[in-house]
Design a protein around this motif. Structure first.
Motif, short mmCIF file in Angstrom:
data_model
loop_
_atom_site.label_atom_id
_atom_site.label_comp_id
_atom_site.label_asym_id
_atom_site.label_seq_id
_atom_site.Cartn_x
_atom_site.Cartn_y
_atom_site.Cartn_z
N LYS A 58 -37.09 5.16 -18.00
CA LYS A 58 -37.63 5.26 -16.64
C LYS A 58 -36.68 4.58 -15.66
O LYS A 58 -36.36 5.09 -14.60
CB LYS A 58 -38.99 4.56 -16.62
CG LYS A 58 -40.07 5.30 -15.92
CD LYS A 58 -41.32 4.47 -16.11
CE LYS A 58 -42.51 5.06 -15.45
NZ LYS A 58 -43.70 4.25 -15.71
N GLN A 59 -36.23 3.39 -16.07
CA GLN A 59 -35.30 2.61 -15.23
C GLN A 59 -34.00 3.39 -15.03
O GLN A 59 -33.45 3.42 -13.92
CB GLN A 59 -35.02 1.29 -15.95
CG GLN A 59 -34.03 0.37 -15.26
CD GLN A 59 -33.61 -0.80 -16.16
OE1 GLN A 59 -33.42 -0.65 -17.37
NE2 GLN A 59 -33.49 -1.98 -15.58
N GLU A 62 -33.66 5.82 -12.26
CA GLU A 62 -33.48 5.28 -10.91
C GLU A 62 -32.08 4.73 -10.67
O GLU A 62 -31.77 4.24 -9.59
CB GLU A 62 -34.50 4.16 -10.67
CG GLU A 62 -35.89 4.72 -10.45
CD GLU A 62 -36.98 3.74 -10.85
OE1 GLU A 62 -36.72 2.52 -10.90
OE2 GLU A 62 -38.09 4.22 -11.14
N CYS A 63 -31.22 4.78 -11.68
CA CYS A 63 -29.87 4.20 -11.56
C CYS A 63 -28.83 5.29 -11.33
O CYS A 63 -28.99 6.41 -11.81
CB CYS A 63 -29.50 3.46 -12.83
SG CYS A 63 -30.54 2.03 -13.12
#
Ligand code: APR
Length: 227
Positions: A58-59, A62-63
């Motif tokens: 999930k992280q 966003e990167c």
């Protein structure tokens, strides 16, 4: 074209917002590494492990790749670049590097718990308990956990042996067998180490230490190599 081999670690993705491993006293996002990244951890509590990697995926959504990843792509203009990465993120791919070998697996893939050769791309970020392979076995993250074999080490050794230039960026060189790769280059092969900290290395005439973050350090490397 000269063969330039890059060995990258968590530090190259730090400026994209992904924490490195050894900056928080051996804990990884507040977990004991052995709880979330070992076969024993998976045996004990697979739900915790699934959730942990779901959060990492999930992280990752966003990167974005940073100037370090992009600089390594830029090197392809003048060199035959091969990236060997310890990272499980896909930021080298998303930056546009064309040859990437993942030593420790890939977050965006999953594998069968019954047959390691059954590897699948995961749609989205979530792998659930009950998600099964075609042989009916639970799927797990496609990650090389502590204590597991590193199948990509052989091709990595071959690449490193053949390197005309070795670039090591953002790794503490703490985890073997990846850390041992540096020993396979010939004594005359130039090695560039890019790291804002103090990585383990033995000073030698062929070693240049660029004591900077990946974003500016890779740019400095490009300038040095174009001279
Ligand atoms: N740019 C470049 N390097 C950086 C940056 C940055 N912006 N920020 C930190 N670093 C450096 C640190 O100084 C350190 O030397 O990145 C290195 C990160 O080291 P580790 O956290 O030990 O990560 P890594 O070497 O990739 O770990 C290897 O260990 O936990 C396992 O499997 C996991 O692949 C991982 C392996």
């Amino acid at each position: 074209m000269k063969k330039l081999v890059v060995l990258s670690g968590a530090g190259i993705s730090a400026e994209s917002g992904i924490k490195t491993f050894r900056e928080s006293n051996g804990l990884w996002e507040n977990h004991e590494v052995t709880d979330v990244a070992s076969p024993e951890g998976w045996e004990r509590d697979p739900h915790l492990v699934l959730d942990f990697y779901n959060q990492r995926r999930k992280q990752l959504l966003e990167c974005e790749p940073n100037a370090g990843h992009k600089g390594i792509v830029e090197l392809e203009k003048n060199f035959d670049v091969h990236v060997i990465t310890q990272n499980v993120d896909n930021l080298h791919e998303r930056a546009g590097s064309s040859k990437i070998l993942h030593l420790h697996g890939e977050l965006t893939k999953v594998e069968s718990t019954k047959d390691k050769n059954l590897v699948y791309d995961l749609d989205g970020w979530e792998l659930k308990w009950g998600d099964k392979c075609e042989k009916g076995a639970q799927l797990r993250p496609h990650i090389v956990w502590f204590g597991e074999a590193v199948p990509a080490i052989e091709p990595a050794i071959e690449l490193t042996r053949a390197a005309d230039i070795l670039v090591v960026v953002g790794t503490s060189l703490n985890v073997y067998p990846a850390a041992g790769l540096i020993n396979y280059v010939s004594k005359r092969t130039p090695i560039y180490l890019i790291d804002p900290g103090q990585p383990l290395y033995t000073p030698a005439p062929n070693i240049t230490f660029i004591n900077e973050k990946a974003s500016t350090g890779v740019q400095k490397l490009i300038n040095l190599l174009s001279q």
